[in-house]
Scaffold this motif. Structure first.
Motif, mmCIF file in Angstrom:
data_model
loop_
_atom_site.group_PDB
_atom_site.id
_atom_site.type_symbol
_atom_site.label_atom_id
_atom_site.label_comp_id
_atom_site.label_asym_id
_atom_site.label_seq_id
_atom_site.Cartn_x
_atom_site.Cartn_y
_atom_site.Cartn_z
ATOM 1 N N GLU A 121 0.847 -1.206 0.000
ATOM 2 C CA GLU A 121 0.000 0.000 0.000
ATOM 3 C C GLU A 121 0.879 1.252 0.000
ATOM 4 O OE1 GLU A 121 -3.256 -0.222 2.658
ATOM 5 O OE2 GLU A 121 -3.802 1.889 2.407
ATOM 6 N N ARG A 125 0.892 3.876 -3.112
ATOM 7 C CA ARG A 125 0.495 5.279 -2.900
ATOM 8 C C ARG A 125 1.490 6.213 -3.585
ATOM 9 N NH1 ARG A 125 0.492 8.820 2.358
ATOM 10 N NH2 ARG A 125 -1.034 10.379 1.759
ATOM 11 N N SER A 137 -8.165 3.700 -2.988
ATOM 12 C CA SER A 137 -7.926 3.927 -1.548
ATOM 13 C C SER A 137 -9.108 4.604 -0.866
ATOM 14 C CB SER A 137 -6.679 4.800 -1.354
ATOM 15 O OG SER A 137 -6.931 6.081 -1.907
ATOM 16 N N ARG A 401 -5.526 -7.581 6.765
ATOM 17 C CA ARG A 401 -4.195 -7.173 6.315
ATOM 18 C C ARG A 401 -3.098 -8.121 6.832
ATOM 19 N NH1 ARG A 401 -7.334 -5.044 3.830
ATOM 20 N NH2 ARG A 401 -7.621 -2.815 3.288
ATOM 21 N N ARG A 421 -8.233 -4.449 -1.316
ATOM 22 C CA ARG A 421 -7.197 -3.456 -1.620
ATOM 23 C C ARG A 421 -5.775 -4.023 -1.628
ATOM 24 N NH1 ARG A 421 -10.891 -0.705 1.539
ATOM 25 N NH2 ARG A 421 -11.911 1.099 0.577
ATOM 26 N N PHE A 425 -3.218 -3.107 -4.586
ATOM 27 C CA PHE A 425 -1.998 -2.299 -4.437
ATOM 28 C C PHE A 425 -0.766 -3.106 -4.874
ATOM 29 C CE2 PHE A 425 -4.365 1.044 -3.075
ATOM 30 C CZ PHE A 425 -4.919 0.967 -1.813
#
Ligand SMILES: Cc1cc2c(cc1C)[n+](S(=O)(=O)[O-])c1c(=O)[nH]c(=O)nc-1n2C[C@H](O)[C@H](O)[C@H](O)COP(=O)(O)O
Length: 499
Positions: A121, A125, A137, A401, A421, A425
């Motif tokens: 992540e 980003r 996100s 996660r 996510r 990512f």
């Protein structure tokens, strides 16, 4: 005449058709007359008019599966091949952001430097395009639920067993009858090509490698058939369905999915309207809608970002009375994705569905909805009381996660978990190797943590291994009494001055 001999269209001819009255675009070397389609376009006419008379391929690709034009644009509007040497290169003036982004890509960490899902992540980003990062996100409103989804797991503590033989660990389980290596699946997340030019096929390949299931999104960038064709051997996929106002379209999609071998129908029930995701809106998503099955021509307010632009076809009237119809049009197991309270789980069981996903859509829908894991802790004791804990399969997604999050969910009674996510990512930053590593990291973490809590297989996971009493506590900070504080004077030792 064979296509090769047919006269190719030239750029200066195409460039004349650059208005609402006559609008031609070029996609992958072919010209299309989209004049009549403009009011139909789910993403609104403006975004097409931006490319009227020009090559729109780069903007078109991330959002639309390749078969979109064949499926939705009448053949009479397919104008034929274009001599691309006559099409002026889009002079995209130097975008300073893009130049900085390219610099960051050069400096990005190596894949081996990623040790957990959060690392992907952090890299994504820095290296993703702004609009793509914003879309993946973002959560709804103040993103309280999006943050709660992961932090809820911090309220669950383990009660590990010791002196258990954990030499051999078996992480495998079954989901809707399919044997998988580890109890997670790649959940449905739309617009995969916003993160990677190949899109969701990356997840198909990674899922095969790790023998886990991919849930194919209705709003995938890749076409459904592309993703099914990318399946290998006995690999299993599920379909995530946004129900269309036009039920004939929905029926066709469901029955086609079953004919192509999908082994589960996950009806999304938490999104009668897609949530308000302000990061997505702020990035002023200018791209068009996805391969949606729009029937409305109404002007879409695209300032709502990608989400709103691609979801105008979703039917807000969907209700419990529709469930028998779904059970009648397919033999696939039917699962409701986005159930958020035990009363609805009981209704789902009574309605005859085969499972639920306890989920708030990754915090992208109703803000202040509870986390999936907290809902699970509410649901399972009630089902156990009724002896219904095995009536349907119960999944959880949102904020997973770490492998310990997976273990906590299974201890509380989930059959498996969905992960969104993190795989997006990993894909956006490192492509297939990224998703491959992300899945492998979870497998390594899971094997270690199973040993440490004293279980050698997932069927041993049970509520006694966790303390989840903190789950329902949403400690709001007590407001500080700033007024009193400002006049409060500490005991002032004699001789000292009050400053
Ligand atoms: C991150 C993400 C999630 C989306 C998603 C797109 C993204 C970028 N989209 S959305 O555009 O409409 O919101 C879908 C979708 O197509 N259909 C769906 O059922 N869930 C959708 N979800 C929710 C997803 O299936 C899981 O519920 C959620 O991602 C789980 O949370 P984590 O991301 O924290 O793992």
């Amino acid at each position: 005449a064979p296509a090769s001999d047919m006269k190719k269209l030239l750029g200066d001819e195409i460039s004349k058709h650059n208005s609402r009255e006559s609008c031609w675009v070029v996609i992958h070397g072919k010209a299309y007359d989209v004049t009549d389609f403009l009011p139909e376009h789910p993403g609104g006419p403006k975004v097409i008019l931006k490319y009227a008379g020009k090559d729109a391929t780069d903007e078109f690709d991330p959002i639309h599966p390749p078969d979109t034009l064949d499926k939705y644009l009448d053949k009479s509007k397919h104008l034929g091949e274009v001599d691309m040497s006559t099409i002026a290169e889009e002079q995209s003036d130097k975008d300073p952001d893009e130049e900085e982004r390219q610099e960051r890509i050069k400096e990005m960490p190596t894949l081996e430097q990623c040790f957990n899902l959060a690392d992907f992540e952090a890299v994504a980003r820095r290296v993703m395009k702004k609009t793509s990062w914003a879309y993946y996100s973002s959560g709804a409103d103040d993103e309280i639920t999006m943050r709660e989804n992961h932090s809820a797991f911090h309220k669950i503590w383990f009660r590990p067993r010791v002196l258990v033989d954990v030499e051999n660990i078996d992480l495998s389980t079954t989901m809707l009858g399919t044997r998988v290596d580890i109890p997670f699946y790649a959940t449905a997340t739309a617009l995969g090509k916003l993160g990677h030019p190949e899109g969701e096929v990356i997840l198909t390949r990674a899922a095969k490698k790790h023998n886990v299931i991919q849930m194919i999104p209705t709003l995938a960038s890749c076409s459904f058939d592309e993703l099914v064709d990318a399946r290998q051997g006995d690999q299993v996929q599920w379909l995530q369905l946004y129900v269309n106002k036009n039920r004939d379209i929905t029926k066709r999609i469901v029955q086609h999915a079953e004919n192509r071998g999908c082994k589960g129908l996950f009806i999304t029930v938490d999104a009668p309207q897609l949530g308000r995701r302000e990061k997505d809106m702020r990035s002023k998503f200018s791209d068009t809608g996805s391969d949606v099955q729009s029937t409305s021509g109404d002007e879409i307010d695209r300032s709502q970002g990608a989400a709103r632009a691609i979801s105008s076809f979703i039917d807000p009237s969907l209700s419990w009375k529709d469930i028998p119809w779904f059970l009648s049009i397919t033999n696939m197991p039917v699962i409701l994705k986005g159930v958020q309270r035990v009363e609805d789980v009981i209704r789902a069981i009574e309605a005859g569905v085969h499972g639920v996903v306890l989920s708030n859509h990754g915090g992208r829908q109703l803000d202040f909805a509870r986390s999936g894991i907290e809902i699970l802790a509410e649901v399972m004791p009630v089902l156990r009381e009724r002896g219904w804990e095995n009536r349907i399969e119960i999944y959880v997604d949102g904020g997973i996660r770490r492998a310990t999050d997976i273990i906590k969910a299974l201890c509380l009674g989930a059959k498996g978990v969905g992960i969104g996510r993190p795989f997006l990512f990993a894909m956006s930053a490192y492509g297939l190797p990224g998703v491959d590593r992300a899945m492998q990291l979870l497998k390594d973490e899971m094997a270690m943590n199973m040993r440490l809590i004293g279980c050698s297989s997932v069927d041993q996971l049970n509520p006694s291994l966790v303390d989840s009493r903190g789950l329902g506590v949403h400690t709001a900070t007590v407001p500080r009494d700033t007024l009193h504080l400002s006049c409060y004077d500490p005991l002032v030792p004699p001789g000292n001055k009050i400053t």
